[in-house]
Structure formats: C-alpha cells, structure tokens
Design an enzyme around this catalytic site. Structure first.
Site, PDB file in Angstrom:
ATOM      1  N   SER B  11       0.839  -1.204   0.000  1.00 16.09           N
ATOM      2  CA  SER B  11       0.000   0.000   0.000  1.00 16.09           C
ATOM      3  C   SER B  11       0.870   1.248   0.000  1.00 16.09           C
ATOM      4  O   SER B  11       2.021   1.216   0.441  1.00 16.09           O
ATOM      5  CB  SER B  11      -0.908   0.012   1.231  1.00 16.09           C
ATOM      6  OG  SER B  11      -1.550   1.262   1.330  1.00 16.09           O
ATOM      7  N   HIS B  12       0.312   2.340  -0.495  1.00 13.32           N
ATOM      8  CA  HIS B  12       0.998   3.632  -0.414  1.00 13.32           C
ATOM      9  C   HIS B  12       1.201   4.053   1.037  1.00 13.32           C
ATOM     10  O   HIS B  12       2.093   4.829   1.340  1.00 13.32           O
ATOM     11  CB  HIS B  12       0.164   4.714  -1.105  1.00 13.32           C
ATOM     12  CG  HIS B  12       0.310   4.739  -2.584  1.00 13.32           C
ATOM     13  ND1 HIS B  12      -0.209   3.777  -3.400  1.00 13.32           N
ATOM     14  CD2 HIS B  12       0.930   5.627  -3.395  1.00 13.32           C
ATOM     15  CE1 HIS B  12       0.084   4.064  -4.655  1.00 13.32           C
ATOM     16  NE2 HIS B  12       0.770   5.177  -4.685  1.00 13.32           N
ATOM     17  N   SER B  13       0.315   3.559   1.894  1.00 15.48           N
ATOM     18  CA  SER B  13       0.327   4.009   3.286  1.00 15.48           C
ATOM     19  C   SER B  13       0.601   2.838   4.213  1.00 15.48           C
ATOM     20  O   SER B  13      -0.056   1.798   4.141  1.00 15.48           O
ATOM     21  CB  SER B  13      -1.044   4.626   3.605  1.00 15.48           C
ATOM     22  OG  SER B  13      -1.305   4.541   4.980  1.00 15.48           O
TER      23      SER B  13
END
Lengths: 196, 123
Positions: B11-13
């Site tokens: 995930s990007h986060s």
C-alpha cells in the site's frame, strides 16, 4: 555518437534541469495528481548522479544501473516507469561503448515500449507516453529535437487524463500539462543533446 | 501438510497496510501477513525494494495484493524482478476485499491457484 561519458553528461544535465524545474513539476502534479513528482524525480536523479562517478564498460551497463537506481529511489509511478525504460534501453545498447543515432533511437524505442507495457498506457491518455511514442515516431537525425519535445509536452495540456492519478480528475484534468510528459521531455532533450 | 499461502500487502500508506493486517488477524490468525506499506521513512509511496524484501520474508508461497496506481505497478515489477525460489502471484483487485477473501481462503487450507480462482469469483 553517444559515448559513455556523453550519457553520463546527459544524466547530469537532466538532474540539473529537474532540479531547476522541481517546483514546476510539483505544482503541475499538485493540480492533477498527488503533488510529489518534482520531489520524487529530484530524489531519483540525485541518486543517479552519485552512481555516475563509477566506471562502466558499456552503455548497457550504465543504462541498467541508472534504471535500477531510478526504480529504487524515485517512488511514485515514475520510478518503475523510468526505471524499466532505462533497464530495457540497456538491452538495446548491450556491450556498445558508443551509439550512433540509429542505436540511440532503438534504445529509446525499447524504453518507450517498456513504459507503455508497465503503465498499461497508450497515446492520448495524458501521460509520459504522449511524449515518448510520438517523439520517436519518424524521428530523424535532422529534426529539431527540442522543438518537437516542447510541442508534445504542450499538447498534453488540453488532453483529458484517462490513465494514472490524473484520471481521477476527469474533465478537470484538462488545462494542465502532464508532469510526467514534462519530466520525460527533460530527460529526452538531455540525451538527444549528446547524440551528435 | 499443505503449505499455508501467505499474504503480502502493498500500500501507499503503512497505516493502510497495518490496518488490513489487523482486520485479517481477526479472521485468519494463522495466515502470515507481510507488509510493504509506504516508503522507508514512513512517508506515502511505494518502493519496489520493500516489496522484494517482503517476498524474501515469505516461507514458500504468497499472494501479493496492492492498492492503487504505482503500488500495482511496483508490485508487478517486483514479481518480474524476483529471482528467488518463493512462489509469488499477484492479484489485481480491491485490496481490502481481496485480502479478506484470500486470508480466509488460505486459513481454510486452500492452495494458491484455488485462492486466485476464488478471488476472481468474489471480487
């Protein structure tokens, strides 16, 4: 002829142009994306500049190292896209220590194909593909590379994005130049300048 | 004994990745979940190097899932670049739903190919 030193020089010039346009790239990306393109490209090309101090025995070896560095350091979509472009271009350069116009063009065509495949993108979607592919189509040694690249970047302004982060903006993506198109033009200009 | 299929969440986060892990642990506590969330310094982004490290941490087999855009691109790139002996398959689907389906299926003893089929039907 593009020599190993010439490609290094091109990448150093690309780094300083990216640095000079860092805020513009970020502003464009803030308008139609996540606002990190300038920062990402700057970080990636800083890393590239450090590997240019090493010795390489072929254009292929240098191009591959540049690609791997960009993949690891850029972040965002630009990392895998530019990274795989340089890795793929490296296969066309191979063991050559210098490349004439035709070999450079072939290497860039490999890079362009790789960007399209990795990004699953086509011409007209307001991405870096809108610079790479039309730039290389019918490219001849006597072309004014800078003029052609500037025009292609400008052409992305009116396009509606249908790929990448900007596609979430739909119609609102019109009126802003694609930041990936702009950084692509910076890189391609820097390389073409060394092919003489 | 059937090898348990592990999960890799890209995930990007990092918070999204950790949140998905929390969610899955309730449903499928026996399934190992590896995370490649955000960049090394904790900021938002995806990094192919971190994904490759997550693949290395897998015992035998894993399913790799990603959120949007460059996460998907980097996930596919990592699978292409990986040269080791782990079996990794990438599934391109909504990450929360896919992770949920995959973790429960894996916890129930399904094999990797079966989980891929299951995902295609349910997400």
């Amino acid at each position: 002829m593009l020599t190993i030193d010439g490609l290094k020089e091109a990448l150093r010039n690309a780094q300083s142009e990216i640095e000079a346009n860092k805020d513009t790239l970020t502003d464009l990306d803030r308008a139609i994306g996540d606002g990190d393109h300038g920062i990402n490209m700057s970080r990636g090309f800083d890393a590239v500049s450090t590997i240019l101090n090493e010795d390489y025995d072929s254009l292929g070896a240098l191009s591959k190292k540049v690609g791997m560095t960009l993949m690891a350091k850029v972040g965002g979509a630009a990392g895998p896209l530019y990274g795989s472009a340089f890795v793929k271009a490296a296969t066309a350069f191979g063991d050559a220590t210098e490349a004439d116009f035709s070999l450079v063009k072939s290497a860039l065509e490999e890079g362009s194909a790789s960007i399209k495949a990795r990004g699953k993108s086509e011409v007209g979607q307001k991405t870096m593909v809108d610079v790479w592919e039309p730039f290389l189509t019918d490219l001849s040694e006597s072309d004014d590379f800078t003029e052609k690249l500037d025009r292609l970047v400008k052409d992305t302004e009116d396009m509606k994005a249908t790929k990448g982060r900007a596609s979430y903006f739909g119609e609102s993506s019109r009126g802003t130049i694609d930041p990936g198109a702009m950084s692509s033009a910076i890189i391609l200009k820097a390389i073409m300048k060394e092919v003489d | 004994m059937i090898e348990i299929v592990e999960l890799i969440i890209v995930s990007h986060s990092n918070k999204i990745a950790e949140g998905i892990q929390d969610l899955l642990k309730e449903m499928a506590p026996t399934v190992p979940i590896h995370l490649a969330g955000g960049l090394e310094d904790g900021s938002i982004g995806t990094d192919v190097t971190r994904i490759l490290e997550a693949i290395e941490a897998v015992d035998k087999e894993a399913l790799l899932l990603s959120d949007i855009g460059s996460a998907t691109m980097n996930a596919e790139l990592a699978v292409d670049m990986y040269e080791g002996d782990k079996t990794v398959q990438f599934y391109d689907g909504p990450i929360v739903e896919s992770a949920f389906v995959a973790a429960v299926s894996s916890g129930n003893g399904m094999e990797l190919d079966q989980i891929m089929d299951q995902l295609q039907q349910e997400t």
